[in-house]
Structure formats: structure tokens, C-alpha cells
Write an enzyme that holds these catalytic residues in place. Sequence first.
Site, PDB file in Angstrom:
ATOM      1  N   CYS A 178      16.571  76.081  53.712  1.00  0.00           N
ATOM      2  CA  CYS A 178      16.202  77.476  53.708  1.00  0.00           C
ATOM      3  C   CYS A 178      16.573  78.275  52.434  1.00  0.00           C
ATOM      4  CB  CYS A 178      16.561  78.196  54.976  1.00  0.00           C
ATOM      5  SG  CYS A 178      16.328  77.482  56.332  1.00  0.00           S
ATOM      6  N   ARG A 222      14.951  73.750  47.324  1.00  0.00           N
ATOM      7  CA  ARG A 222      15.993  73.364  48.463  1.00  0.00           C
ATOM      8  C   ARG A 222      15.336  72.455  49.474  1.00  0.00           C
ATOM      9  NH1 ARG A 222      19.801  77.890  48.148  1.00  0.00           N
ATOM     10  NH2 ARG A 222      20.314  77.765  50.292  1.00  0.00           N
ATOM     11  N   TRP A 243      13.267  75.696  56.523  1.00  0.00           N
ATOM     12  CA  TRP A 243      13.553  74.171  56.982  1.00  0.00           C
ATOM     13  C   TRP A 243      13.834  74.070  58.253  1.00  0.00           C
ATOM     14  CZ3 TRP A 243      17.344  70.293  57.936  1.00  0.00           C
ATOM     15  CH2 TRP A 243      17.068  68.981  57.551  1.00  0.00           C
ATOM     16  N   ASN A 278      19.238  82.303  57.349  1.00  0.00           N
ATOM     17  CA  ASN A 278      19.788  80.866  56.971  1.00  0.00           C
ATOM     18  C   ASN A 278      20.814  80.611  58.070  1.00  0.00           C
ATOM     19  OD1 ASN A 278      17.819  80.788  55.112  1.00  0.00           O
ATOM     20  ND2 ASN A 278      19.185  80.750  53.280  1.00  0.00           N
ATOM     21  N   GLY A 279      21.046  79.420  58.397  1.00  0.00           N
ATOM     22  CA  GLY A 279      22.024  79.251  59.268  1.00  0.00           C
ATOM     23  C   GLY A 279      21.553  78.474  60.617  1.00  0.00           C
ATOM     24  N   GLU A 326      24.327  53.963  46.252  1.00  0.00           N
ATOM     25  CA  GLU A 326      23.412  54.952  45.798  1.00  0.00           C
ATOM     26  C   GLU A 326      22.129  54.458  45.734  1.00  0.00           C
ATOM     27  OE1 GLU A 326      23.440  57.956  45.525  1.00  0.00           O
ATOM     28  OE2 GLU A 326      22.009  58.578  44.035  1.00  0.00           O
ATOM     29  N   LYS A 348      18.968  56.056  47.353  1.00  0.00           N
ATOM     30  CA  LYS A 348      17.780  56.661  46.534  1.00  0.00           C
ATOM     31  C   LYS A 348      16.509  55.965  47.006  1.00  0.00           C
ATOM     32  CE  LYS A 348      19.093  59.935  43.866  1.00  0.00           C
ATOM     33  NZ  LYS A 348      20.092  60.110  44.849  1.00  0.00           N
ATOM     34  N   GLU A 359      15.494  57.462  50.422  1.00  0.00           N
ATOM     35  CA  GLU A 359      15.033  58.792  50.433  1.00  0.00           C
ATOM     36  C   GLU A 359      13.844  59.195  49.462  1.00  0.00           C
ATOM     37  OE1 GLU A 359      18.479  60.240  47.365  1.00  0.00           O
ATOM     38  OE2 GLU A 359      17.830  61.828  48.750  1.00  0.00           O
ATOM     39  N   HIS A 375      29.924  38.229  56.851  1.00  0.00           N
ATOM     40  CA  HIS A 375      30.427  38.838  58.224  1.00  0.00           C
ATOM     41  C   HIS A 375      29.145  39.243  59.134  1.00  0.00           C
ATOM     42  CE1 HIS A 375      34.456  37.909  56.635  1.00  0.00           C
ATOM     43  NE2 HIS A 375      33.835  38.484  55.581  1.00  0.00           N
ATOM     44  N   LYS A 420      17.418  70.125  49.458  1.00  0.00           N
ATOM     45  CA  LYS A 420      18.236  70.054  48.404  1.00  0.00           C
ATOM     46  C   LYS A 420      19.515  70.541  48.647  1.00  0.00           C
ATOM     47  CE  LYS A 420      19.160  69.350  43.828  1.00  0.00           C
ATOM     48  NZ  LYS A 420      19.410  67.996  43.632  1.00  0.00           N
TER      49      LYS A 420
HETATM   50  C1  F6R Z   1      20.722  62.636  47.836  1.00  0.00           C
HETATM   51  C2  F6R Z   1      20.984  63.818  47.670  1.00  0.00           C
HETATM   52  C3  F6R Z   1      22.166  64.297  48.722  1.00  0.00           C
HETATM   53  C4  F6R Z   1      23.202  65.166  48.348  1.00  0.00           C
HETATM   54  C5  F6R Z   1      23.947  65.482  49.461  1.00  0.00           C
HETATM   55  C6  F6R Z   1      25.253  66.504  49.085  1.00  0.00           C
HETATM   56  O1  F6R Z   1      19.881  62.329  46.432  1.00  0.00           O
HETATM   57  O2  F6R Z   1      21.032  64.639  46.678  1.00  0.00           O
HETATM   58  O3  F6R Z   1      22.534  63.011  49.157  1.00  0.00           O
HETATM   59  O4  F6R Z   1      24.020  64.520  47.339  1.00  0.00           O
HETATM   60  O5  F6R Z   1      23.234  66.310  50.423  1.00  0.00           O
HETATM   61  O6  F6R Z   1      24.739  67.812  48.531  1.00  0.00           O
HETATM   62  P1  F6R Z   1      25.712  68.629  47.329  1.00  0.00           P
HETATM   63  O7  F6R Z   1      26.076  67.648  46.263  1.00  0.00           O
HETATM   64  O8  F6R Z   1      24.946  69.716  46.913  1.00  0.00           O
HETATM   65  O9  F6R Z   1      26.785  68.786  48.108  1.00  0.00           O
END
Ligand code: F6R
Length: 617
Positions: free
Chosen positions: A2, A27, A78, A104-105, A490, A494, A497, A513, A612
Amino acid sequence: MCGIFAYAGTENAVPLLIEGLRSVEYRGYDSAGISVIDSSGEIQTVKRGDHKASLENLAVAAGESQLSGVVGIGHTRWATHGEVNQQNSHPHASSDGSVSIAHNGIIENFIELKDQLVDSGFEFKSETDSEVLAHLVGNRVAAGSSLREAVIGAAGQIKGNTAIVAVSKAEPDVVVGLRVGNAGGIVVGKSDHAAVMASDTIALLPYTSEVIYLEPGEVVEIEHGDVRLFDLQGSTITREPVVTAQNFEAAQKGNHPHFMSKEIAEEPDAVQGAMRGRADFSAGTLSLPEISLTSEKLKSIDRVVLTGMGTSLHAAMFGASVIESLARIPATAENSSELRYRNPVLGPNTLIVAVTQSGETADTLAAMEHARNAGSPQGVVLELEGSQATRIADFTLPVRAGQEIGVASTKTLIGSMTTLLELAVVLAETRGVIDAVQVKTIVESMAELPSLIAKTLELNGQVSELADRLSKFEDLLYLGRGAQLPIALEGALKMKELAYIHAEGYAAGEMKHGVNALLGDDMATVVAAPQNDLYEKMLSNISEVKARGGEVAAIATEGDEMIGRVADHVIYVPKCPELLQPFVTLVPMQILAYRTALALGRDPDKPRNLAKTVTVE
Ligand code: F6R
């Protein structure tokens, strides 16, 4: 997650609120809405719960209804409580319509509060927890409280981390903002005739670069060009604004089709940013002047615990591997949501290193607070300076990759890895594990990082072809060992997502395993296999996959002819010292996910269901 934007000034707030919301939409959001106080003193609200179309549709609806007013609040939601629709979108009104709030929250005791309100005759129009706040604030205003007193009082009734903005008919020139705990920040600024507040600094940059960050437990009132700060007891707080280094231009897409492609292209600069003022390439030295702990304290550290979530956890894993191998201090990386709850043994000799792009991730902040209470010294590696994490940590190592807008983290990861490598070198040198000559060798090799990464970016075409091929699969396996394991994890993250393909990241040695049962022609495997001490082990893993009919794409070192004989596809990355290999294997993993997402028609900047900044746990 949010976003909030609020304006109290002299111009028509409606287009300004919508612009403000556009700058926080990165975000992640699924609904948007605004409330303004119109010229007759009534609160008018327009909102839309149309997923990604919400902001556009909101702008159209506000234009059609000729909404105007010089004071207002806006919110991008969100969804956490209740589906995505117009009623559940913020702002929410009190029952008599005299107050409107955006929140927010998560209100942890909302069911209990809602039951009480319903029993007292309040009608709820949404399924959200946030509407509870609207009624609680409205009640208090109706009983004679000022908006500020009402917001503080209502916040005292709820459990959970909260950021609120509110307007009231009774005080038509004022917006009140409040922050309790870590549910995302509130930052405030003013220009000549207006004051603004938002969840993100970037939304304030069209107005000012001088900003005030609200601490948890603080309230702000804005009115025309006035900003007034208070604590929860109502006492005035005096705080000078700070000048933010964030740059509005940098947040624009430029000539790139997506923020993600722009941000990957900026990775050579991101790495350079993380080395600026720290690595002296002519002297061959490295320092982190931001570390506020004495060298005695650093020498007394007997364990390093790195923590973060998602991509930042992968950076933390990379950090743990280089800290342990270079500085010879036991180092582990742990998911913050686990660390915060498992009552870990921490203490004054355990150094905590949190990694976070936003500095506002709820779980990471909670783990940091836990470590602070345990008396552990801690640092944070982070992109967004001024965020809450900087205020919990003893020292901040800014990544300086530049603002990242794409939801999926890319350049921040490479900048965080650079910063963590620097931390490992500094710890190693301070503790006498490596000498100045060894530091010089590492620094000289780091000088080449930007150009090594730039070379890796040239692989775009080849990676696109591989992406077309992998887009045909529903399951992918990513394998790595040692410092390549976080890179494999990673790569898989990626791919999940961005392309929405099921992808598992695995330690290659773990295959026998259990995972081998999945191998076959319906699952392709991506292998991080640069030439290093573990290379031959990776070749055996590739052969195991091939023997079971699996298709293999390898990310390998240029000049490696052997790998071409076992893998079906090879992406060659530049030769470099082993310490730097994770940087060059990471970039094709990111491009691969981006290109696969495009091949499948996904929006790489705004992956579904993701945000984000994750300000709730
Ligand atoms: C994936 C991604 C998320 C963030 C995670 C932590 O591409 O961006 O997995 O890495 O939500 O966010 P931060 O780094 O802001 O603590």
C-alpha cells in the site's frame, strides 16, 4: 505494498493526488482511491478496485465527476483483508461521512473491534480491517476531539503496525498522518503554499528535496505550507528536515520498455555506486567509513548472522559465504521471518547484518529489533536511505544502486552483493586475516566488476533465445553450489515471480536425495557452472540430468569447451576471479527471467500478487 499520498495546499489537489499515487504505485497495488474536501466543506471520495487499471480508471472517474478541493488524501491498496473491489479500496469514511482515512498495515485485533462497533450499531461498507479505524476516528471527532487527537486515540485502540492519513470536515485545511511501528514509512515535506506527505520520498520530490521522516510513535499535521510534528502524548517535536539524495529523473523509465530492463542495464553503475568512496583503486585499499563500530568491537565479533527476505535473503547468503571464506568468521544467513520468532541465541559478539532494498520490510525490521533487544551490534545494507531500518541499525551501508522501481529486485541485489563483499574484505583486514597485499589484489579485481557486468549484458540476444525455449516448460530446476547456490536460488525466484513458471532452486549436491525423481524431458534444468573448485562436481550433476532425459542450460565460463559437450545450451560469461563469479552468473539469470516473462506476455515490472515494499508479515 500500500502507498499513501496526501496534499494540503492551495491548488486543486485531485491531479496532484493522482500523480502522487502514480509515483508510489511501483510498491504494488490493486486498488486506488482519493478523498478531497470540496469547496462546500464536504468530503468527496472516488475509488476504484480494478487491479492494475485502478489508477487510470480513478483519474478518469475523478475527471468525469469534476472533483476538486485543495486538501486530500490518496491511497494505493494491496489487498490483505477482503477482495479487490471498489468498496474495499481506501479511503474509508466514518459512518456520518465526516472523516475519511487511508491506512497501511494490519489491524490485528480488528475482528474484536469490528464486533464491538457492529454491536453499537455501526454499519460496515467494506470487508477491510481499515474501516474499523475510520469509525474509531469518526467517533472521537463526533465526541469533540480534534482530528489529531482522534487519530492518536484510535491508533491506541488497535494492535499492529500502522500508518494512517486522515481528513475531517471539521478541520477542512488539515491532513493528519500517524505512524506506529513499522507498517511503511511516512515522509513529509513542504513547498511555498503546500505541504505533502507520502509513504515514499520519491512522491515528494516534485515539491521538495527537504524531507522529514516520521519515527514510529509520531504524528504530523499538515496545513497549507505548514508541517507540525507531535508525539503520541501531543507534545510538539522539533526536527529539521534532511536533504534527500533521491532523484526524480532517475525514477523514470527513459527509453527502456520496462523499469526492469533499465535497472538491469544500470547494474554496472550500481556496482560502481557501491564502490564509490570506499575502494581506492590506485592505492589498492578498501574502507567502509560508515561502520561506526570500533576495530576492537569488530575484532571481538565471533559470529555474523545475515538476514533478509526474498532476493535480499539471497544477497545475505552470498554475504555469509564471502564473510566466512574471507574473514574466517562463522557466518550464516537466515530468513528474517524465521529469525524473528525462533528466539535465537544472539549477544554482544554476534554481528547482525540485515539486507533490505526498501528498509521497510516488516519481517526484516522485526528481526532487527529482536537483535537490538538482544544487545547485538548491527549494520544494514540498504538502498532506500532514511527508511526505518537505518534507525534500528547501529550503522548503515548504503548500496547506492539508485532507486529501483521494478517490483522485482535486480540492480539493488548486485549493489548489495558488492557492499557485502566490501564488508567481508574490511572485516578480514581489520581482524588481520588478510594483509594489505591481499586486499590490493581483491580491490584490483573489483575495479573490473563494472566492465565484467557490462560485458555480461551483451548476452541479451543469446539469453533471449534460451528464454524462448524455457518458456515452453512448466517446471524448471536451478542448480548451484557454494557461492553459486544463492545465484541459482535467485534465478529460480526471478523465474517464478516474473514468468510464473514453477522453478526450484537447489543445492546441486542435494539432487540425489529426492529431486532426481522429478528429472525427465518435461523439466529443464538451469545450472550455474563457472570454472572453479566445484566445477567438476557440477559437470557430474549435468550428466545426471542428461542421463534421465532432462534438457540442460548451463551458465559457464567463456572458453570452457567441455561444458558444451554435456549441456544442451550454454551461456558463456566472462572469465574472472572466483570471488566475482556470482556477479557475472547472476546477470544472465535475471535477463533470462525477464525475457521469459516477455515471451509469455507477462508484465515484468508488476508481477501479479507481489508488492515492492512488504510492510506486513
Ligand atoms: C524479489 C524481491 C523480493 C524482495 C523482498 C525483500 O525480486 O524483490 O523478494 O527482495 O521482498 O524486500 P526488501 O529488500 O525491500 O527488504
